[in-house]
Design an enzyme around this catalytic site. Structure first.
Site, PDB file in Angstrom:
ATOM      1  N   GLU A 268       2.336  -4.940   6.514  1.00  0.00           N
ATOM      2  CA  GLU A 268       3.574  -5.208   5.781  1.00  0.00           C
ATOM      3  C   GLU A 268       3.558  -6.611   5.164  1.00  0.00           C
ATOM      4  OE1 GLU A 268       6.230  -3.090   5.135  1.00  0.00           O
ATOM      5  OE2 GLU A 268       4.766  -1.639   5.866  1.00  0.00           O
ATOM      6  N   TRP A 271       1.745  -6.176   2.060  1.00  0.00           N
ATOM      7  CA  TRP A 271       2.601  -5.595   1.021  1.00  0.00           C
ATOM      8  C   TRP A 271       3.397  -6.696   0.323  1.00  0.00           C
ATOM      9  CZ3 TRP A 271       3.253  -1.524  -1.905  1.00  0.00           C
ATOM     10  CH2 TRP A 271       2.851  -0.253  -1.480  1.00  0.00           C
ATOM     11  N   TRP A 299      18.265   6.584 -18.515  1.00  0.00           N
ATOM     12  CA  TRP A 299      18.956   6.573 -17.212  1.00  0.00           C
ATOM     13  C   TRP A 299      20.421   6.896 -17.488  1.00  0.00           C
ATOM     14  CZ3 TRP A 299      15.849   6.211 -13.078  1.00  0.00           C
ATOM     15  CH2 TRP A 299      14.608   5.596 -13.226  1.00  0.00           C
ATOM     16  N   ASN A 334      14.715  -1.613   6.086  1.00  0.00           N
ATOM     17  CA  ASN A 334      13.833  -1.279   4.968  1.00  0.00           C
ATOM     18  C   ASN A 334      13.834   0.214   4.637  1.00  0.00           C
ATOM     19  OD1 ASN A 334      11.805  -2.190   2.995  1.00  0.00           O
ATOM     20  ND2 ASN A 334      10.452  -0.837   4.136  1.00  0.00           N
ATOM     21  N   TRP A 352      17.249   1.540 -12.460  1.00  0.00           N
ATOM     22  CA  TRP A 352      16.837   0.771 -11.285  1.00  0.00           C
ATOM     23  C   TRP A 352      17.208  -0.699 -11.404  1.00  0.00           C
ATOM     24  CZ3 TRP A 352      13.482  -3.183 -12.368  1.00  0.00           C
ATOM     25  CH2 TRP A 352      12.704  -3.090 -13.531  1.00  0.00           C
ATOM     26  N   TRP A 375      12.249  -1.580  -5.756  1.00  0.00           N
ATOM     27  CA  TRP A 375      13.072  -0.771  -6.657  1.00  0.00           C
ATOM     28  C   TRP A 375      12.217   0.048  -7.609  1.00  0.00           C
ATOM     29  CZ3 TRP A 375      17.837   1.010  -6.850  1.00  0.00           C
ATOM     30  CH2 TRP A 375      18.753   0.475  -5.953  1.00  0.00           C
TER      31      TRP A 375
END
Length: 463
Positions: A268, A271, A299, A334, A352, A375
């Site tokens: 993580e 990441w 959107w 998360n 988004w 996102w």
């Protein structure tokens, strides 16, 4: 050797394992610590009362810690290059030391600081501190940036890791009292109201206590099995501490690496640095979809839809629980960030960028690289994103990760007496789950099909 130098604090508000501060104290007889407050007022697209209150507490803690070293934190407000130039002139400093930032705005200011130092004929020293490996050091065999996490992480994990640096014990003589410092800031500095959220305790000591608890309590050992369960503490709760540099990444890595079962958590951390690298090499992601094929995607979600999501009144218990946790604490688990983000983009079809901005204004740990990456991943438009046809079903997510409804009932108290199985499936038409709780605002299966059609049409039109 420079006699007097400035250490420009940015997102490194600590005295332990601080790279630039360590080198400044080694190189100079006197280190003058300075923090430059941003001078915007009323509102900002990237932050809000929660994070600014946390910043205020962190600066107060830092100032007290510096006082124990017989130093003092100089506070200024304005553009960093202009304020640092004034301070250089007032202190006759021979150099500026700072830790680098990785977003385009921070990098632009660093260029201005370098030009300032060149013009004044003094030294400029920038260091990598908030990541284990700077973006330009983790590249493919062709010396190109990675666009996918897994090969990036394999490279990242295989690189030698720097050891943590010791805590500062002296910065030399404190700045002369004639050197002006503003008082420690409050929210009034930015004309912001008091936060409504109960935010986490600020400061380096509190962050170190959180790190110790995560490692010593067994949460780290259980992380692989429990990290997706939102009820109770199953994650590190250190994201805001990394965001403000209340703990050093090298120390966190070293302590976690000493625990046998830490590999999932360490991935993580990789990441986090993958998203820093994406922002470094592709700064356009703030404005545009990372994947060019999805730029211009419509959107059609409405502002009214967005407001139902933002207030935690969608009628989907797991979504509403996540949003209410955010509103009440400035943080969100998360797994819930993924669920709520995918619901906004795939079920409500809202851009988004709307959700990204809302999170940044609410989150105490708002990290623009990770937030943007998360996102875009959820929307299906980002680096290594979930394919657009992979759409999470919030009812199934709820049943899988909160089967007893413990998390839901904590944050949505109107559902506290509802049997857990009923929280994980749409209620019968016209029959709300509880008095005062809304019916689901959409049908997930209908909106899933609509989402797939929107993406497929856009893909076909682009050829």
């Amino acid at each position: 050797m420079p006699r007097t130098v400035l250490h420009w604090f940015r997102r490194d508000l600590r005295l332990t394992d601080n790279t630039a501060l360590h080198h400044a104290t080694k190189d100079a007889q006197q280190v003058i610590p300075v923090y430059v407050l941003s001078d915007w007022k009323n509102s900002h697209g990237w932050t809000g009362p929660n994070r600014q209150q946390f910043l205020c507490g962190n600066l107060e803690s830092l100032a007290k810690n510096l006082e124990t070293l017989d130093s003092r934190l100089i506070i200024r407000s304005g553009k960093a290059d202009a304020e640092l130039e004034r301070l250089i002139q007032q202190t006759k400093a021979d150099a500026i030391y700072f830790n680098r930032d990785y977003d385009p705005y921070g990098r632009e200011m660093e260029k201005k600081i370098a030009a300032l130092c060149s013009r004044l004929g003094i030294e400029c020293h920038g260091f990598d501190d908030s990541v284990m490996h700077p973006p330009e050091t983790v590249l493919t065999g062709s010396a190109l940036p990675y666009r996918v996490y897994t090969p990036y992480s394999k490279n990242w994990l295989g690189l030698a890791k720097a050891a943590p640096l010791p805590r500062m014990t002296t910065l030399g003589p404190k700045a002369d009292e004639k050197v002006m410092s503003l008082p420690l800031p409050t929210l009034a500095h930015w004309h912001l109201p008091a936060p409504t959220a109960q935010i986490v305790t600020p400061g380096e000591r509190a962050a170190r206590d959180r790190m110790k608890h995560f490692i010593d309590s067994g949460i780290l050992k259980g992380y692989t099995a429990s990290r997706n369960i939102p009820a109770g503490q199953t994650t590190s709760l250190l994201s805001q501490d990394l965001r403000y540099g209340l703990i050093g990444i090298r120390e966190l890595y070293a302590q976690c690496a000493a625990v046998e079962a830490a590999s999932t958590y360490i991935k993580e951390l990789a990441w986090r640095e993958f998203y820093f690298a994406i922002l470094w090499f592709y700064p356009e992601v703030f404005e545009h979809e990372f994947a060019p094929d999805w730029r211009g995607l419509p959107w059609p979600g409405t502002e009214a839809d967005f407001q139902r999501w933002a207030t935690g009144t969608t009628g989907f218990p797991i979504v509403d629980a996540g949003m209410r946790q955010l509103l009440q604490t400035g943080l969100m688990h998360n797994r819930l960030r993924m669920i709520t983000a995918m619901f906004l983009t795939k079920d409500l079809h809202c851009d988004w960028r709307m959700g990204e901005a809302f999170f940044m204004q609410q989150l105490v740990d708002g990290e623009n690289a990770s937030n943007n990456g998360g996102w875009q991943w959820s929307a299906g438009t980002g680096a290594d994103a979930a394919p657009y046809f992979r759409i999470q079903n919030p009812w199934l997510q709820s049943a899988r990760f909160d089967p007893q409804g413990e998390y839901i009932k904590k944050w949505v108290p109107e559902l506290k007496d509802v049997p857990a199985p009923l929280l994980h499936e749409p209620p019968k038409p016209g029959l709300p789950l509880a008095k005062g709780y809304p019916l689901p605002m959409v049908d997930h299966h209908t909106e899933r099909d609509r989402c797939l059609a929107i993406f497929a049409k856009h893909k076909a039109e682009r050829g």
